[in-house]
Write a protein that holds these residues in place. Structure first.
Motif, PDB file in Angstrom:
ATOM      1  N   ARG A 195     -52.117   7.542  23.993  1.00 48.65           N
ATOM      2  CA  ARG A 195     -51.921   7.374  22.554  1.00 48.65           C
ATOM      3  C   ARG A 195     -51.440   8.707  21.995  1.00 48.65           C
ATOM      4  O   ARG A 195     -52.054   9.742  22.226  1.00 48.65           O
ATOM      5  CB  ARG A 195     -53.230   6.945  21.895  1.00 48.65           C
ATOM      6  CG  ARG A 195     -53.129   6.684  20.410  1.00 48.65           C
ATOM      7  CD  ARG A 195     -54.459   6.222  19.835  1.00 48.65           C
ATOM      8  NE  ARG A 195     -54.878   4.955  20.413  1.00 48.65           N
ATOM      9  CZ  ARG A 195     -55.945   4.810  21.197  1.00 48.65           C
ATOM     10  NH1 ARG A 195     -56.715   5.842  21.481  1.00 48.65           N
ATOM     11  NH2 ARG A 195     -56.259   3.630  21.683  1.00 48.65           N
ATOM     12  N   CYS A 206     -50.452   8.706  16.309  1.00 47.87           N
ATOM     13  CA  CYS A 206     -51.453   7.745  15.828  1.00 47.87           C
ATOM     14  C   CYS A 206     -51.801   8.060  14.373  1.00 47.87           C
ATOM     15  O   CYS A 206     -52.040   9.213  14.008  1.00 47.87           O
ATOM     16  CB  CYS A 206     -52.706   7.839  16.698  1.00 47.87           C
ATOM     17  SG  CYS A 206     -54.113   6.871  16.106  1.00 47.87           S
ATOM     18  N   CYS A 212     -55.877  -0.939  17.550  1.00 49.68           N
ATOM     19  CA  CYS A 212     -55.236  -0.658  18.839  1.00 49.68           C
ATOM     20  C   CYS A 212     -55.247  -1.910  19.710  1.00 49.68           C
ATOM     21  O   CYS A 212     -54.305  -2.154  20.475  1.00 49.68           O
ATOM     22  CB  CYS A 212     -55.984   0.461  19.560  1.00 49.68           C
ATOM     23  SG  CYS A 212     -56.493   1.834  18.499  1.00 49.68           S
ATOM     24  N   CYS A 216     -50.862  -2.087  18.506  1.00 48.18           N
ATOM     25  CA  CYS A 216     -50.595  -0.902  17.687  1.00 48.18           C
ATOM     26  C   CYS A 216     -49.345  -1.204  16.860  1.00 48.18           C
ATOM     27  O   CYS A 216     -48.272  -1.434  17.422  1.00 48.18           O
ATOM     28  CB  CYS A 216     -50.362   0.331  18.558  1.00 48.18           C
ATOM     29  SG  CYS A 216     -49.856   1.788  17.622  1.00 48.18           S
TER      30      CYS A 216
END
Length: 532
Positions: A195, A206, A212, A216
């Motif tokens: 991520r 992020c 998630c 996403c």
């Protein structure tokens, strides 16, 4: 007449393992054809599906199942695609579509610890791997660079190079949890994840959407759809909606072709020099078992009788409780940190290793649903909702299960809409797991007490959640009598058939299986392309 295609290498399955292996093979100059049984997945559509779904906790609900390539669904109605033979239910979730199941994963990308590769030698349980941690380490790093992985330096797995990027900033709730358990001697380690904490590989950092799973919305999190796109950019030809139903071997034992149906059940034969089976640990053994013939009555690559056996996952006991102070979980990643103290040790001679995972999805929906179900409304609903949604936390274990030949995938007598037998699963839980769950109970109690926890709920004794980490079923090993592939992922029975999947992992360890499977896939791809 059956149509025919050809390539140097055919890859079956466009998930994260198949796509990244195909990408590497194309970069070596091979013509690569990748076959995917399901359709292409549009991120915008899936985000919209999730936003409009009344079942936010059902991570499969945004992903439709196609009639020609069904995947297991357990929502309002169980579609019974994965048949349960018992005695313990194993309701695995996975996606059949371009990019595969990592579309809806938590992006945890842990490495095994070195001792995971030799638990038989060290602890007298399970199986040893035919390779060591040190042999896989360069491929772990290669996978981390491709996927954009971050994590803490001291997490039990030695590294030759630093992570590609720093971890995502921790939330207030995560910080307070770390502070409150530190006096107990427990260290909350930031989870190793694929991520972005900064712009990386053309994708943004992020921003803490906290969904998630199942998707996403901004692609800050790596997934198989991105991997498939990178494979196509490297020159791989991808055919979606191509349901492979047979692997064909010639008289000499080499794989000559694979056969697939299109959605109209028109058959296509595909020839190649080498073949890479890269579906998951359920669909891959299903295909091998389907491909039986007079010379291979047990199926392709199955002279050992081990295809489909040694199915593993990570059973969990989840604890839900309310903290004394308001921490408002739901900000940042859903699974931000873990306690790794119980991942290895002499205790593994008697009970399973485990990682304790901190879960912080938003509690707004589950708290509201629970209160409404209790018949609470008006001012009381508002007050109780605000109190509980700010405090409800959960912890769960990611517990090792040992390879057992009786935990297995077989073919069902029932068939799907294409006339292909469905997979049937035999699964049971061992005392090795139960003893570990009992060992963790006072640990959970100690942690929850430190958090001022109240309203504590957990699984009933002996009833565990499934983490959807499908592992085993085509184990690698040096002995052709008790394994399916060798140390490089080449099948013992067919010199030009390789397997890249979580299914080749001989043991499950205490970490999500994806990173290790990708590292193995890249290692296998490095061996392919030479003359067979």
């Amino acid at each position: 007449m059956t149509a025919q295609l050809s390539a140097d290498i055919v890859v079956i399955g466009s998930g994260i393992c198949g796509s990244l292996a195909a990408r590497q093979l194309a970069a070596k100059g091979a013509s690569v054809l990748m076959l995917e049984s399901g359709p292409r997945i549009d991120r915008g559509l899936i985000v919209s599906n999730f936003r409009n779904s009344p079942r936010k906790a059902d991570f499969m609900s945004p992903y439709p199942s196609s009639p020609w390539s069904p995947h297991p669904l357990y929502g309002v109605v169980d579609n019974h695609y994965l048949e349960q033979a018992g005695p313990y239910p194993y309701k695995a979730q996975y996606i059949r579509g371009v990019g595969g199941t990592s579309w809806h994963w938590a992006a945890q990308a842990w490495r095994f610890v070195p001792n995971d590769f030799r638990i038989q030698s060290l602890y007298g349980v399970g199986r040893d791997w035919p390779i060591s941690y040190d042999e896989l380490e360069p491929f772990y790093y290669q996978a981390e660079v491709l996927m954009g992985v971050s994590g803490p330096v001291n997490n039990g797995s030695p590294r030759s190079k630093p992570f590609p990027m720093e971890p995502v900033a921790e939330s207030w709730a995560q910080k307070r949890f770390r502070e409150q358990i530190a006096p107990l001697g427990y260290d909350l380690i930031v989870n190793t994840t694929a991520r972005n904490s900064r712009n990386y590989d053309g994708r943004p950092a992020c921003c803490g959407n906290n969904n998630c799973m199942p998707i996403c919305p901004i692609d800050a999190q790596y997934h198989g759809g991105i991997a498939a796109q990178s494979a196509e950019h490297a020159g791989v030809k991808l055919v979606e909606n191509a349901v492979v139903y047979r692997i064909e071997a010639d008289a000499a034992g080499k794989i000559a072709a694979v056969h697939y149906y299109d959605p109209n059940k028109q058959s296509v034969r595909v020839i190649a020099k080498q073949f890479l089976l890269a579906a998951n640990g359920i669909e891959s053994p299903k295909l091998l078992l389907l491909s039986s013939d007079d010379k291979h009555p047990q199926g392709i690559a199955n002279s050992s009788g081990m295809v489909g056996r040694h199915l593993m996952d990570h059973p969990s006991n989840k604890y839900i409780f309310e903290t004394e102070e308001p921490l408002w979980p739901g900000r940042g990643p859903m699974s931000p940190g873990s306690i790794g103290k119980f991942r290895d040790g002499e205790f593994r001679k008697q009970m399973a290793a485990a990682r304790i995972d901190l879960n912080m999805p938003s509690q707004v929906a589950p708290v509201a649903q629970d209160l409404i179900k209790q018949g609470i409304y008006g001012k009381a609903l508002q007050e109780q909702f605000q109190h509980r949604a700010a405090r409800q936390f959960s912890l769960k274990s990611v517990t090792e299960i040992l390879p057992d030949p009786e935990n297995r995938i077989v073919l069902s007598d029932n068939k799907d809409a294409m006339g292909i037998p469905k997979p049937r699963v035999h699964y049971h839980m061992s005392d090795y797991v139960n003893r570990s769950m009992d060992m963790l109970k006072p640990i959970y109690a100690e942690i929850i007490k430190a958090m001022g926890g109240t309203n504590i709920r957990s699984n009933p004794d002996g009833v565990y959640d499934n983490n959807q980490h499908i592992t085993g079923t085509m184990s690698m090993g040096n002995d052709p009598k008790n394994s399916v592939v060798d140390a490089w992922g080449r099948t013992h029975d067919h010199e030009n058939l390789f397997i890249a999947s979580t299914g080749v992992m001989p043991t499950a360890g205490t970490c999500n299986s994806t990173l290790t499977a990708v590292a193995l896939a890249l290692r296998t791809a490095s061996k392919m392309g030479a003359a067979s």
